[in-house]
Design an enzyme around this catalytic site. Structure first.
Site, PDB file in Angstrom:
ATOM      1  CG  HIS A  44      -1.847  -1.014   1.349  1.00  0.00           C
ATOM      2  ND1 HIS A  44      -1.636  -2.252   1.809  1.00  0.00           N
ATOM      3  CD2 HIS A  44      -3.405  -1.089   1.331  1.00  0.00           C
ATOM      4  CE1 HIS A  44      -2.764  -3.264   1.975  1.00  0.00           C
ATOM      5  NE2 HIS A  44      -3.796  -2.359   1.605  1.00  0.00           N
TER       6      HIS A  44
ATOM      7  CD  GLU B   3      -9.011  -4.663  -1.415  1.00  0.00           C
ATOM      8  OE1 GLU B   3      -9.413  -3.605  -0.954  1.00  0.00           O
ATOM      9  OE2 GLU B   3      -8.758  -5.367  -0.539  1.00  0.00           O
TER      10      GLU B   3
ATOM     11  CD1 TRP C  79      -9.895   0.395  -1.360  1.00  0.00           C
ATOM     12  CD2 TRP C  79     -11.896   0.341  -2.160  1.00  0.00           C
ATOM     13  NE1 TRP C  79     -10.063  -1.055  -1.479  1.00  0.00           N
ATOM     14  CE2 TRP C  79     -11.654  -0.925  -1.947  1.00  0.00           C
ATOM     15  CE3 TRP C  79     -13.271   0.752  -2.603  1.00  0.00           C
ATOM     16  CZ2 TRP C  79     -12.186  -2.012  -2.486  1.00  0.00           C
ATOM     17  CZ3 TRP C  79     -14.113  -0.748  -2.988  1.00  0.00           C
ATOM     18  CH2 TRP C  79     -13.430  -1.973  -2.930  1.00  0.00           C
TER      19      TRP C  79
ATOM     20  CE1 TYR D 247     -10.727  -8.250   5.150  1.00  0.00           C
ATOM     21  CE2 TYR D 247     -10.718  -7.524   2.997  1.00  0.00           C
ATOM     22  CZ  TYR D 247      -9.801  -7.800   4.070  1.00  0.00           C
ATOM     23  OH  TYR D 247      -8.714  -7.808   4.169  1.00  0.00           O
TER      24      TYR D 247
ATOM     25  CD  GLU E 107      -6.424  -7.674   1.427  1.00  0.00           C
ATOM     26  OE1 GLU E 107      -7.447  -7.133   2.165  1.00  0.00           O
ATOM     27  OE2 GLU E 107      -5.482  -7.163   0.884  1.00  0.00           O
TER      28      GLU E 107
HETATM   29  C1  BMA Z   1      -5.937  -2.107   5.928  1.00  0.00           C
HETATM   30  C2  BMA Z   1      -6.044  -1.849   7.534  1.00  0.00           C
HETATM   31  C3  BMA Z   1      -5.167  -0.824   7.888  1.00  0.00           C
HETATM   32  C4  BMA Z   1      -3.581  -1.058   7.616  1.00  0.00           C
HETATM   33  C5  BMA Z   1      -3.783  -1.332   6.137  1.00  0.00           C
HETATM   34  C6  BMA Z   1      -2.519  -2.229   5.410  1.00  0.00           C
HETATM   35  O1  BMA Z   1      -6.927  -2.865   5.713  1.00  0.00           O
HETATM   36  O2  BMA Z   1      -5.813  -3.015   8.290  1.00  0.00           O
HETATM   37  O3  BMA Z   1      -5.034  -0.455   9.387  1.00  0.00           O
HETATM   38  O4  BMA Z   1      -2.863  -0.182   7.442  1.00  0.00           O
HETATM   39  O5  BMA Z   1      -4.594  -2.499   5.800  1.00  0.00           O
HETATM   40  O6  BMA Z   1      -2.071  -3.296   6.292  1.00  0.00           O
END
Ligand code: BMA
Length: 371
Positions: A122, A198, A203, A270, A304
């Site tokens: 990320h 994703e 987002w 999810y 995920e």
């Molecule tokens: C997201 C959350 C955040 C986290 C990110 C990267 O879904 O869990 O808190 O910083 O993933 O792991």
């Protein structure tokens, strides 16, 4: 009993790790072997995976050989997920405060104990982050992967864009970290690498409404070509859009980088709403995904998933596994056990007995089942 039998059979089926050859062929062989291993294992069932498993849990952090999963069921997850966010800034810890030195150690450790490793990223927003990023005081979501105010971010980092040079540095930092993931024999750890995930949602700054399909593919190729050029033939590339009611094959393929670039086809899904909606969507999306995987010679995975804070403690066996049992997926991975938001089990939580019920199922594979 199940576990012992599985161990013996597993040892016969799986040829183990690659030799100590530190050559491109050796690493390619390691990657091919991981692919074969995953392909073989999926005939026995699907693996359980957990993000950030060895770093922290709901009641502990950074204790050697601890894991909420192991403390609940007695075995390690087969798959462990690790997250690179922050590496691009040259930070010493990732966005979830995991030190990269620790991450390196645990990735190698999990590989050496016979487990499978997957990595996500990320990265911060190259257009809106300030130097130093969150550590320099930018408040979430400003400057992060979730900063979607500007729709020209992807364009800005592609060749000719104003942030292209910056992004070359960011990719180099990823490359430098990956280069450290070697065993004591000098063998590179085979990794399921899962960037730009994703992407059919909006987002993240690489999301659907933030770039064109062409820009997305260019983004994918830029990173993949860079890492391939750097000699990383130990990576299985995973593509994972988000679960959605309209995710049919046409939609799935809109931004798909191509069969020559992808080995693992995934979905992130999810349960944010009702059980019924989740089950219906997951069922429909996995039917599409597993058919696509089988037609195209790919490995399918639920890259995920989770129910935040396990608000239905029976979720593992009442909701999730009845759907997963129907499909030839390689693994599912639940996100991290962060104190305010957790997706994995923990011994004292009400879902622990249901997690253990799932653990006992023949077709749900943990570390001992895949060694
Ligand atoms: C997201 C959350 C955040 C986290 C990110 C990267 O879904 O869990 O808190 O910083 O993933 O792991």
């Amino acid at each position: 009993m199940k576990k012992l039998m599985v161990l013996a059979v597993g040892a016969m089926i799986i040829a183990g790790c690659t030799g100590s050859k530190n050559t491109a062929e050796g690493e390619k062989a390691g990657m091919d072997q991981l692919f074969e291993r995953m392909d073989t294992l999926k005939k026995k069932g699907y693996m359980f995976g957990h993000q950030d498993d060895p770093f922290y849990g709901l009641t502990w952090e950074y204790q050697t050989d601890s894991s909420d999963v192991k403390n609940t069921c007695g075995d390690w997850p087969a798959v462990m997920g690790f997250e690179l966010g922050g590496i691009e800034m040259g930070d010493t810890k990732n966005l979830d405060s995991v030190p990269f030195t620790k991450m390196r150690e645990e990735i190698i450790k999990h590989h050496e104990r016979g487990g499978i490793v997957t990595i996500s990223w990320h990265p911060r927003n190259p257009l809106t982050t300030i130097e130093g990023g969150g550590n320099a005081g930018q408040k979430f979501p400003e400057g992060t992967a979730w900063d979607v105010r500007d729709t020209t971010v992807v364009k800005s980092i592609l060749e000719g864009g104003e942030k292209h040079e910056l992004f070359l540095t960011w990719m180099q930092r990823v490359s430098d970290f990956l280069a450290q993931l070697k065993t004591s024999d000098g063998e590179r750890v085979p990794i399921i690498f899962r960037p730009w995930h994703e992407n059919t949602g909006s987002w993240f700054w690489w999301g659907e409404k933030l770039c064109t399909t062409e820009e997305y593919k260019e983004l994918w190729n830029m990173l993949q070509d860079k890492l391939v050029m750097d000699g990383f033939s130990n990576l299985l590339w995973a593509y994972s859009p988000g679960m959605a009611a309209d995710l049919d094959e046409i939609k799935y393929l809109e931004r798909y980088p191509g069969d020559d670039r992808i080995q693992v086809v995934g979905i992130d899904g999810y349960q944010w709403g009702t059980k019924e909606d989740f089950v219906a969507q997951l069922d429909q999306n996995l039917a599409m995904l597993t058919k696509f995987a089988s037609d195209h010679g790919k490995i399918a995975a639920l890259t995920e998933c989770g129910l935040k804070n396990l608000t239905d403690p029976t979720w593992w066996t009442s909701t999730l596994t009845p759907v997963l049992d129907k499909y030839a997926i390689s693994y599912f991975l639940v996100w991290r056990n962060y104190k305010e938001e957790w997706f994995g089990p923990s011994p004292a939580k009400p879902d622990a007995p249901y997690f253990n019920e799932m653990f006992k199922k023949e077709n749900v594979l943990f570390l001992e089942d895949i060694k």
